[in-house]
Design a protein around this motif. Structure first.
Motif, PDB file in Angstrom:
ATOM      1  N   LEU A 109      12.227  -0.272 -32.815  1.00 13.87           N
ATOM      2  CA  LEU A 109      10.894  -0.594 -33.327  1.00 13.87           C
ATOM      3  C   LEU A 109      10.768  -0.068 -34.754  1.00 13.87           C
ATOM      4  CD1 LEU A 109      10.640   0.418 -30.094  1.00 13.87           C
ATOM      5  CD2 LEU A 109       8.331  -0.410 -30.474  1.00 13.87           C
ATOM      6  N   VAL A 110      10.573  -0.981 -35.680  1.00 13.18           N
ATOM      7  CA  VAL A 110      10.424  -0.623 -37.087  1.00 13.18           C
ATOM      8  C   VAL A 110       8.950  -0.764 -37.455  1.00 13.18           C
ATOM      9  CG1 VAL A 110      11.163  -1.065 -39.449  1.00 13.18           C
ATOM     10  CG2 VAL A 110      12.722  -1.546 -37.540  1.00 13.18           C
ATOM     11  N   THR A 111       8.335   0.313 -37.899  1.00 18.93           N
ATOM     12  CA  THR A 111       6.937   0.271 -38.330  1.00 18.93           C
ATOM     13  C   THR A 111       6.905  -0.066 -39.811  1.00 18.93           C
ATOM     14  OG1 THR A 111       6.447   2.001 -36.717  1.00 18.93           O
ATOM     15  CG2 THR A 111       4.742   1.489 -38.327  1.00 18.93           C
ATOM     16  N   THR A 112       6.372  -1.244 -40.133  1.00 27.59           N
ATOM     17  CA  THR A 112       6.328  -1.713 -41.518  1.00 27.59           C
ATOM     18  C   THR A 112       5.067  -1.208 -42.204  1.00 27.59           C
ATOM     19  OG1 THR A 112       5.087  -3.760 -41.121  1.00 27.59           O
ATOM     20  CG2 THR A 112       7.474  -3.821 -40.715  1.00 27.59           C
ATOM     21  N   ASP A 113       4.887  -1.617 -43.455  1.00 25.56           N
ATOM     22  CA  ASP A 113       3.687  -1.256 -44.218  1.00 25.56           C
ATOM     23  C   ASP A 113       2.582  -2.296 -44.081  1.00 25.56           C
ATOM     24  OD1 ASP A 113       4.946   1.037 -45.156  1.00 25.56           O
ATOM     25  OD2 ASP A 113       5.787   0.022 -46.903  1.00 25.56           O
ATOM     26  N   ARG A 114       2.768  -3.286 -43.202  1.00 24.94           N
ATOM     27  CA  ARG A 114       1.744  -4.316 -43.042  1.00 24.94           C
ATOM     28  C   ARG A 114       0.462  -3.723 -42.475  1.00 24.94           C
ATOM     29  NH1 ARG A 114       6.412  -7.269 -40.945  1.00 24.94           N
ATOM     30  NH2 ARG A 114       5.687  -6.966 -38.782  1.00 24.94           N
ATOM     31  N   GLN A 115      -0.678  -4.164 -43.010  1.00 23.58           N
ATOM     32  CA  GLN A 115      -1.987  -3.692 -42.547  1.00 23.58           C
ATOM     33  C   GLN A 115      -2.672  -4.788 -41.738  1.00 23.58           C
ATOM     34  OE1 GLN A 115      -3.512  -0.547 -43.019  1.00 23.58           O
ATOM     35  NE2 GLN A 115      -4.737  -1.459 -41.401  1.00 23.58           N
ATOM     36  N   SER A 116      -3.040  -4.460 -40.506  1.00 27.57           N
ATOM     37  CA  SER A 116      -3.623  -5.442 -39.611  1.00 27.57           C
ATOM     38  C   SER A 116      -5.068  -5.090 -39.288  1.00 27.57           C
ATOM     39  CB  SER A 116      -2.798  -5.499 -38.317  1.00 27.57           C
ATOM     40  OG  SER A 116      -3.495  -6.176 -37.306  1.00 27.57           O
ATOM     41  N   ALA A 117      -5.902  -6.114 -39.213  1.00 25.84           N
ATOM     42  CA  ALA A 117      -7.270  -6.013 -38.691  1.00 25.84           C
ATOM     43  C   ALA A 117      -7.741  -7.438 -38.429  1.00 25.84           C
ATOM     44  CB  ALA A 117      -8.212  -5.312 -39.673  1.00 25.84           C
ATOM     45  N   PHE A 118      -8.733  -7.580 -37.595  1.00 26.15           N
ATOM     46  CA  PHE A 118      -9.253  -8.908 -37.228  1.00 26.15           C
ATOM     47  C   PHE A 118      -8.123  -9.791 -36.668  1.00 26.15           C
ATOM     48  CE2 PHE A 118     -11.664  -7.421 -40.994  1.00 26.15           C
ATOM     49  CZ  PHE A 118     -12.874  -7.207 -40.385  1.00 26.15           C
ATOM     50  N   ASP A 119      -7.123  -9.155 -36.032  1.00 20.26           N
ATOM     51  CA  ASP A 119      -6.003  -9.867 -35.427  1.00 20.26           C
ATOM     52  C   ASP A 119      -5.178 -10.655 -36.437  1.00 20.26           C
ATOM     53  OD1 ASP A 119      -6.325  -9.165 -32.622  1.00 20.26           O
ATOM     54  OD2 ASP A 119      -8.195 -10.298 -32.738  1.00 20.26           O
ATOM     55  N   ARG A 120      -5.085 -10.134 -37.665  1.00 15.82           N
ATOM     56  CA  ARG A 120      -4.227 -10.765 -38.671  1.00 15.82           C
ATOM     57  C   ARG A 120      -3.825  -9.735 -39.717  1.00 15.82           C
ATOM     58  NH1 ARG A 120      -8.164 -15.273 -41.142  1.00 15.82           N
ATOM     59  NH2 ARG A 120      -6.308 -15.798 -42.327  1.00 15.82           N
ATOM     60  N   VAL A 121      -2.810 -10.054 -40.505  1.00 19.38           N
ATOM     61  CA  VAL A 121      -2.330  -9.143 -41.538  1.00 19.38           C
ATOM     62  C   VAL A 121      -3.173  -9.321 -42.787  1.00 19.38           C
ATOM     63  CG1 VAL A 121      -0.379  -8.537 -43.006  1.00 19.38           C
ATOM     64  CG2 VAL A 121       0.005  -9.121 -40.607  1.00 19.38           C
ATOM     65  N   LEU A 122      -3.701  -8.205 -43.305  1.00 23.39           N
ATOM     66  CA  LEU A 122      -4.581  -8.241 -44.469  1.00 23.39           C
ATOM     67  C   LEU A 122      -3.862  -7.880 -45.763  1.00 23.39           C
ATOM     68  CD1 LEU A 122      -7.721  -6.378 -43.034  1.00 23.39           C
ATOM     69  CD2 LEU A 122      -7.239  -8.837 -43.026  1.00 23.39           C
ATOM     70  N   ALA A 123      -2.890  -6.959 -45.701  1.00 14.23           N
ATOM     71  CA  ALA A 123      -2.251  -6.453 -46.911  1.00 14.23           C
ATOM     72  C   ALA A 123      -1.042  -5.632 -46.499  1.00 14.23           C
ATOM     73  CB  ALA A 123      -3.240  -5.581 -47.700  1.00 14.23           C
ATOM     74  N   SER A 124      -0.320  -5.104 -47.503  1.00 18.43           N
ATOM     75  CA  SER A 124       0.730  -4.112 -47.267  1.00 18.43           C
ATOM     76  C   SER A 124       0.327  -2.830 -47.979  1.00 18.43           C
ATOM     77  CB  SER A 124       2.080  -4.611 -47.783  1.00 18.43           C
ATOM     78  OG  SER A 124       2.570  -5.672 -46.983  1.00 18.43           O
ATOM     79  N   ILE A 125       0.424  -1.704 -47.276  1.00 23.92           N
ATOM     80  CA  ILE A 125      -0.052  -0.412 -47.765  1.00 23.92           C
ATOM     81  C   ILE A 125       1.144   0.503 -48.019  1.00 23.92           C
ATOM     82  CG2 ILE A 125      -1.622   1.514 -47.342  1.00 23.92           C
ATOM     83  CD1 ILE A 125      -3.004  -1.235 -47.322  1.00 23.92           C
ATOM     84  N   PRO A 126       1.355   0.964 -49.247  1.00 28.10           N
ATOM     85  CA  PRO A 126       2.493   1.844 -49.510  1.00 28.10           C
ATOM     86  C   PRO A 126       2.535   3.042 -48.569  1.00 28.10           C
ATOM     87  CG  PRO A 126       1.450   1.185 -51.573  1.00 28.10           C
ATOM     88  CD  PRO A 126       0.563   0.689 -50.462  1.00 28.10           C
ATOM     89  N   PHE A 127       3.728   3.351 -48.069  1.00 26.83           N
ATOM     90  CA  PHE A 127       4.027   4.513 -47.223  1.00 26.83           C
ATOM     91  C   PHE A 127       3.452   4.411 -45.809  1.00 26.83           C
ATOM     92  CE2 PHE A 127       2.785   6.342 -51.524  1.00 26.83           C
ATOM     93  CZ  PHE A 127       4.022   6.106 -52.100  1.00 26.83           C
ATOM     94  N   LYS A 128       2.694   3.363 -45.530  1.00 25.75           N
ATOM     95  CA  LYS A 128       1.965   3.312 -44.269  1.00 25.75           C
ATOM     96  C   LYS A 128       2.880   3.352 -43.049  1.00 25.75           C
ATOM     97  CE  LYS A 128      -0.456   0.411 -41.163  1.00 25.75           C
ATOM     98  NZ  LYS A 128      -0.807  -0.936 -40.771  1.00 25.75           N
ATOM     99  N   GLY A 129       3.975   2.598 -43.083  1.00 27.49           N
ATOM    100  CA  GLY A 129       4.863   2.560 -41.939  1.00 27.49           C
ATOM    101  C   GLY A 129       5.408   3.930 -41.589  1.00 27.49           C
ATOM    102  N   GLN A 130       5.815   4.666 -42.606  1.00 29.32           N
ATOM    103  CA  GLN A 130       6.324   6.018 -42.366  1.00 29.32           C
ATOM    104  C   GLN A 130       5.241   6.923 -41.804  1.00 29.32           C
ATOM    105  OE1 GLN A 130       8.302   7.907 -45.711  1.00 29.32           O
ATOM    106  NE2 GLN A 130       7.896   9.950 -44.885  1.00 29.32           N
ATOM    107  N   VAL A 131       4.037   6.837 -42.367  1.00 26.34           N
ATOM    108  CA  VAL A 131       2.929   7.685 -41.894  1.00 26.34           C
ATOM    109  C   VAL A 131       2.628   7.391 -40.424  1.00 26.34           C
ATOM    110  CG1 VAL A 131       0.493   8.247 -42.157  1.00 26.34           C
ATOM    111  CG2 VAL A 131       1.900   7.912 -44.175  1.00 26.34           C
TER     112      VAL A 131
END
Length: 391
Positions: A109-131
C-alpha cells in the motif's frame, strides 16, 4: 480507502468490497467517562503550552515548512506505477489516496500525496503521503491493546506491506460532535431535520459544533463512489456482516475512538470524528485495517479555545482539511461539477503545514523531510523490492 477496492467478505446484493490485514486478540476495551464538556487533563500544566491557531500561523518553523511545500508543489507523489518497476508485483488498484499492489500473499500500500474529499481527488499536497503513512503507523502501534493489525513492514516513508484478508463493505464512522460540511456529515443531516440517523436518536436543540452527550456510531456503505448512511439492522439484513461481526467491530470502533480522544486531549487536541474499516484475517479474527486517526480520516480541533469559541458562535480552530472542503464548496459544486477549479497554492501549502503540525503535536516527534537526492518513485521502487525479497 481499502473498502472501495476489493470483493466483499459476505457478498451483498448490491455492493462489492475486499481486504488487507490479518489476525488478533481483543484486549479489554478502554472505558472513559462520557461527559458533556472536555476538561484538559491534569498532566497539562498551562494553556500557554498548548497548540493554538497562533502556532499554526505565526512561526518561523511554519514559514520554513510552507516554503518547502511551495518548492515541492511540482514534485508531489500524485501517481505510482510500481507494477512496472517491481517485477514481483502483479497488479495495481488506484484508490483516491492509496495505490495498492498485489504481491501474492501480501499487499503493498503506497500512500500518495493525493487529497480526497467529496468522494473525488481535489489536489496533491506536498509531503502528505509520508505524513499519513507515519501517522497511521504511530496509531497502529499504540492501539494494539484494542486490536492488532496486520502490518508486516514499513519499508519506505510512504509504504506499508500487509498480509491479505477480507474486508467488510462498511465504514464505521464515529462522531463526538455535531459538525461537518459534506452531505453525510452529522450537522448537514441534523440541520435538515433528521432526528434518527443510522439508528441513533438525536435530541432536539443541538447546534453546530456542539459536543454530543455520548459518542455515536454512524456506519456507511459505498455505492457509486458515494457514502450511503446505513443502520446496524440494514447492515445485517443485507448480509454485509453478521450480528456477531457487527457487534464486535462496533465495540472496537467505539473503544478506538475513546482511546483516540484520550490521547488527543492529552496533547491539546479534540478528536472530533473519524472512520475505521475492519476485515477478517485468515483465522477469522476481526481486524482494524486501512488508516487510523489521520487528518484524512479524522477531524481535529484545538482543545483550549473550543469552549470559548463555541459559546461565541465561532467555528473551532481546526487542524484538518475542512478549510479546503469549504473553499471548494464556495467555488463550485464538488459533487456534480465535472471539472473542479484548481486549489490555490496557498491553501495547498497551508494544508501541508497543518498535516505536519498535527503529526508532530500528536506523536511528539519531528517530521523528517524527504530527501531530494533520489526521485521519490525510484526510492519507493528500490525499498519495496528489497522488502519483498526478504519476505
Amino acid at each position: 480507502m481499502a473498502s472501495q477496492l476489493y470483493p466483499t467478505l459476505n457478498p451483498p446484493k448490491t455492493l462489492n468490497k475486499t481486504s488487507l490485514f490479518p489476525s488478533f486478540t481483543l484486549s479489554k476495551s478502554i472505558k472513559l467517562p462520557k461527559t458533556k464538556t472536555f476538561s484538559l487533563p491534569l498532566t497539562i500544566s498551562s494553556l500557554e503550552k498548548q497548540p493554538s491557531l497562533n502556532s499554526l500561523t505565526n512561526t518561523d518553523y511554519r514559514d520554513h515548512i510552507i516554503h518547502s511545500a511551495q518548492i515541492s508543489l511540482t514534485n508531489c507523489l500524485s501517481e505510482t506505477n510500481l507494477h512496472l518497476t517491481v517485477p514481483s508485483l502483479k497488479s495495481k488498484i488506484r484508490g483516491k489516496v492509496r495505490d495498492i499492489y498485489d504481491a501474492g500473499d501480501y499487499l503493498v500500500l503506497v500512500t500518495t500525496d493525493r487529497q480526497s474529499a467529496f468522494d473525488r481527488v481535489l489536489a496533491s499536497i506536498p509531503f502528505k503521503g509520508q505524513v499519513l503513512n507515519e501517522t497511521s503507523l504511530w496509531w497502529f502501534d499504540r492501539t494494539r491493546h484494542i486490536t492488532q493489525n496486520a502490518i508486516v513492514s514499513a519499508p519506505d516513508k510512504n509504504v506499508v506491506i500487509a498480509k491479505k484478508c477480507s474486508v467488510f463493505p462498511v465504514e464505521f464512522v464515529v462522531r463526538g460532535f455535531v459538525t461537518g460540511s459534506t452531505d453525510t456529515s452529522l450537522w448537514t443531516v441534523y440541520n435538515k431535520g433528521v432526528r434518527n440517523y443510522c439508528g441513533n436518536a438525536l435530541p432536539e436543540g443541538l447546534v453546530k459544533n456542539q459536543k454530543l452527550p455520548a459518542n455515536i456510531l454512524t456506519p456507511t456503505t459505498k455505492a457509486a463512489d458515494h457514502d450511503i448512511p446505513v443502520t446496524p439492522e440494514e447492515i445485517i439484513e443485507r448480509g454485509l456482516m453478521t450480528r456477531d461481526e457487527y457487534d464486535e467491530a462496533s465495540k472496537k470502533a467505539l473503544s478506538l475512538f475513546e482511546y483516540g480522544q484520550h490521547v488527543a486531549i492529552e496533547h491539546g487536541l479534540l478528536l472530533v470524528d473519524t472512520k475505521y474499516e475492519f476485515g477478517k484475517g485468515p483465522d477469522g479474527a476481526i481486524l482494524l485495517i486501512d488508516e487510523v486517526h489521520t487528518p484524512d480520516s479524522s477531524r481535529y480541533w484545538i482543545a483550549h479555545s473550543y469552549e470559548e469559541r463555541f459559546q461565541a458562535g465561532l467555528e473551532p480552530e481546526n487542524v484538518d482539511k475542512e478549510f479546503l472542503r469549504l473553499w471548494f464548496k464556495d467555488h463550485c459544486n464538488p459533487y456534480e461539477d465535472e471539472v473542479l477549479p484548481d486549489a490555490p497554492d496557498e491553501l495547498v501549502c497551508e494544508l501541508a503545514w497543518r498535516y505536519i503540525f498535527l503529526f508532530e503535536t500528536i506523536t511528539k516527534s519531528k517530521f523528517q523531510m524527504p530527501g531530494v537526492e533520489e526521485p521519490v518513485h525510484d526510492r519507493i521502487s528500490r525499498n519495496v523490492s528489497l522488502a519483498l525479497s526478504s519476505l
